[in-house]
Design an enzyme around this catalytic site. Structure first.
Site, short mmCIF file in Angstrom:
data_model
loop_
_atom_site.label_atom_id
_atom_site.label_comp_id
_atom_site.label_asym_id
_atom_site.label_seq_id
_atom_site.Cartn_x
_atom_site.Cartn_y
_atom_site.Cartn_z
N LYS A 129 0.81 -1.22 0.00
CA LYS A 129 0.00 0.00 0.00
C LYS A 129 0.85 1.27 0.00
O LYS A 129 0.46 2.28 -0.56
CB LYS A 129 -0.95 -0.01 1.20
CG LYS A 129 -2.10 -0.99 1.04
CD LYS A 129 -3.05 -0.89 2.20
CE LYS A 129 -4.32 -1.69 1.93
NZ LYS A 129 -4.08 -3.08 1.56
N GLU A 166 -2.41 6.86 8.08
CA GLU A 166 -3.05 7.91 7.30
C GLU A 166 -3.92 8.78 8.21
O GLU A 166 -4.30 8.37 9.31
CB GLU A 166 -3.95 7.31 6.21
CG GLU A 166 -3.20 6.56 5.14
CD GLU A 166 -4.14 5.96 4.11
OE1 GLU A 166 -3.65 5.64 3.01
OE2 GLU A 166 -5.34 5.79 4.40
N HIS A 169 -14.30 -1.67 10.50
CA HIS A 169 -13.70 -1.32 9.22
C HIS A 169 -13.99 -2.36 8.14
O HIS A 169 -13.33 -2.40 7.11
CB HIS A 169 -12.18 -1.13 9.34
CG HIS A 169 -11.80 -0.17 10.41
ND1 HIS A 169 -12.08 1.18 10.35
CD2 HIS A 169 -11.17 -0.36 11.60
CE1 HIS A 169 -11.63 1.78 11.44
NE2 HIS A 169 -11.09 0.87 12.22
N ARG A 220 -8.58 -8.01 -7.18
CA ARG A 220 -9.35 -9.26 -7.15
C ARG A 220 -10.83 -8.91 -7.26
O ARG A 220 -11.20 -7.74 -7.28
CB ARG A 220 -9.10 -10.00 -5.84
CG ARG A 220 -9.38 -9.11 -4.61
CD ARG A 220 -9.33 -9.88 -3.33
NE ARG A 220 -9.33 -9.02 -2.15
CZ ARG A 220 -10.39 -8.44 -1.62
NH1 ARG A 220 -11.58 -8.59 -2.19
NH2 ARG A 220 -10.31 -7.70 -0.53
#
Length: 643
Positions: free
Chosen positions: A116, A200, A235, A292
């Site tokens: 990421k 983040e 989440h 995916r």
């Protein structure tokens, strides 16, 4: 063309791929762990190969065994589904080296988005908007502490190598950072074999909007509209819908074009999803790309009329996408809910056990159920608790919402805890009906969404008595089946008919007589309220009656009032396991003084960690578990003595 396809997954996605393959005339091969030897996907496949082991690390995550299974079964291709090895570049390369078709993007594309931190840099270069954050190589606590201070709290820790909420922690203040880092690293390592993290800025009240992209091997790449996935817990997505409500035509196009740029920047092929956070000003920021198929792909299929699994197979075989962006259909609205084996009233802890009752809604126009379980299956603590996906399509969002509520009302499930009632409350919540969506929706409305079932009353007991008596096996006389002695009505010669029952439901016991005001028609109890006939689901299985009452499926059993009261007493001060799982950390020792709220143990179940914390200050009197030990729900783990 692919003639034999191995499905390297389990659950509802494995079943979906197997059914699509069969419709295309392709032989399917299932793989399974020792735990899953009798699972639904194994029963539905044409062939099955045992990988051995119980946990994912001993079965579905062993790429070499899956490739060996493909070769031994004569499969030419492997479909990884989602999760497990679906975003593992090394596995994709190993498939190619073995002469097998990997039904996913090229390994280089997986690598580009699998890390990421690197993906953020790549997307920035491609002109895709980014959330402020730290994606650096330094993984020490001080680097994260410095980055969090620069970004500003609250911040979000995320696993660099995966998604799905695994290894993701919200940190509200500096004092929480160290513990959150440690827990996130363990979850990331357990789920993806990679403990690296990124951090983040945590945006307040954003929407989670993602774009489905599809690319062929001939340079064509399209966006298949968008999905709103803002309704989340831990989440992880709970409700998804397409198209996303309230977006302007210009914003949809801008997000779609950004998603296509992201896919083209890494040479993408096949089905993928580019995920964005959308703020209330219309600004959108790249989060990640899932290389995916997504769990929520059915809502995209519903509004486009496309079969994405079929197109994965066709694109892998070299076919060209048969339409342009302008020709892509957009029809109506679709909403999907994820049915989980979990307890929403206990912090959404996963549940495991025997699925004693499972009845899906009837099929019909605009109704779809993708499930990986059947009645009598055992829900294991080793895997994700997703049982099924219920999808409704309508010409309007409201029609889809009401249709989905009807499907949930028809669904019957017992034996393990589930989020069925929770999903019903979400769909019925006025804010959801008004499309007031953001990622804080559940927390903001939790008081109404997380209500405990109401206590049963006299009207319930009357219905339960009638349903119980009428579902009892008749004491049939062989010589005269029409004799009143063969009836279940409590008939007595020269006296009023009566039947005394002792029933128990939710630990409440009642002595009552069946009033005879309702009657059974198959699995439905029919009764009248103010002249209006109503029908309730009533299913008898042996010594258990399941009765649908006021939105909840109640479990009713016969109670023997003369039996001895339960003499079992829990250990004084004992803290019990809230679910079955594995002890991954023991943080205290006997004799240690602890404070209220202090973490004592860390329990892992279904790929998520759960801390067992002290309910009050005290002293550790005894430990009844050790690291690495499997424990069952309800087992006493720690004795905590009052301070």
């Amino acid at each position: 063309m692919i003639e034999r396809l191995l499905v390297a997954n389990r659950g509802e996605i494995a079943c979906r791929i197997i059914r699509t393959a069969r419709a295309m005339g392709i032989t399917s091969v299932a793989v399974h762990s020792a735990t899953d030897s009798g699972a639904r996907h194994v029963r539905e496949a044409d062939l099955a190969v045992d990988l051995g082991g119980e946990r994912p690390a001993q079965s579905y995550l062993l790429g070499e065994r899956i490739i060996a299974a493909a070769q031994a079964s004569g499969a030419q291709a492997i479909h990884p589904g989602y999760g497990f090895l679906s975003e593992n570049a090394a596995f994709a390369r190993a498939c190619e080296a073995a002469g097998l078709i990997f039904l996913g993007p090229p390994a280089a594309a997986i690598e580009a988005m699998g890390d990421k931190a690197a993906a953020k840099a790549l997307m920035g270069a491609a002109g895709v908007p980014l959330v402020p954050g730290y994606h650096g190589a330094q993984q020490d606590q001080q680097s994260f502490r410095k980055a969090a201070e620069q970004i500003g709290y609250p911040v979000l820790l995320k696993a660099s190598a995966g998604g799905g909420g695994k290894g993701m922690k919200v940190v509200e203040k500096p004092a929480e950072l160290a513990e959150a880092l440690e827990s996130a690293r363990r979850e990331a390592q357990a789920a993806f074999g990679d403990a690296r993290l990124l951090v983040e800025k945590y945006l307040a009240r954003p929407r989670h909007v993602e774009i489905q992209v599809f690319a062929d091997r001939h340079g064509h790449c399209l966006y298949l509209h968008e999905r709103d996935c803002s309704i989340q817990r831990r989440h992880q997505k709970v409700v998804e819908e397409a198209p996303a409500p309230g977006l302007s035509t210009e914003l949809r196009a801008a997000m779609g074009q950004a998603a296509v740029r992201a896919a083209q920047a890494i040479g993408y092929v096949g089905a993928g999803t580019v995920e964005f956070l959308l703020d209330d000003q219309g600004g959108f920021y790249f989060m990640e790309m899932n290389t995916r198929l997504q769990v929520e792909h059915p809502v995209t299929e519903a509004i486009t009329g496309l079969d994405l699994v079929s197109w994965q197979i066709r694109v892998a075989c070299g076919e060209v996408l048969p339409f342009t962006q302008a020709q892509l259909p957009l029809q109506g609205h679709a909403i999907e809910v994820r049915l989980y084996a979990e307890d929403p009233l206990n912090d959404f802890l996963p549940a495991s056990g025997l699925l004693q009752l499972y009845r899906e809604p009837t099929a019909g126009e605009g109704r779809r159920v993708d499930s990986g379980v059947a009645e009598g299956d055992h829900i294991s603590p080793f895997y994700d608790p997703l049982l099924a996906k219920l999808v409704a399509w309508g010409e309007t969002r409201e029609q889809a919402r009401l249709r989905l509520l009807g499907m949930l009302d028809e669904l019957c499930l017992a034996g393990v805890r589930s989020n069925r009632a929770f999903l019903q409350r979400i769909l019925a919540e006025p804010a959801f009906a008004a499309a007031e969506l953001d990622t804080g929706f559940i927390e903001r409305h939790r008081e109404r969404l997380l209500q405990a079932p109401g206590a049963v009353d006299e009207s319930f007991w009357a219905l339960a008595a009638d349903a119980w008596l009428q579902s009892e096996p008749a004491p049939m006389r062989g010589d005269d089946p029409h004799s009143p002695w063969a009836a279940r009505s409590g008939w007595r010669a020269g006296m009023p008919a009566t039947s005394t029952l002792h029933l128990v439901c939710d630990a409440a016991a009642q002595r009552l007589q069946a009033p005879g005001q309702a009657h059974l028609e198959g699995e439905w109890l029919v009764h009248s309220v103010d002249g209006v006939e109503q029908r309730l689901r009533a299913i008898r299985q042996g010594d258990t009656l399941y009765l649908q009452w006021r939105g909840a499926l109640r479990c009713i059993r016969r109670f023997d009032p003369t039996a001895a009261a339960d003499a079992g007493h829990g250990i004084a001060g004992g803290l019990n396991a809230p679910m079955s799982g594995s002890i991954v950390r023991v943080l205290v020792e006997v004799g240690q003084q602890v404070e209220q709220g202090q973490a004592l143990l860390v329990l892992e179940a279904m790929k998520m960690e759960h801390s067992i914390r002290a309910p009050h200050a005290g002293t550790i009197g005894a430990l009844h578990c050790s690291e690495g030990e499997m424990v069952t729900e309800g087992a006493v783990l720690v004795e905590l003595r009052e301070a």
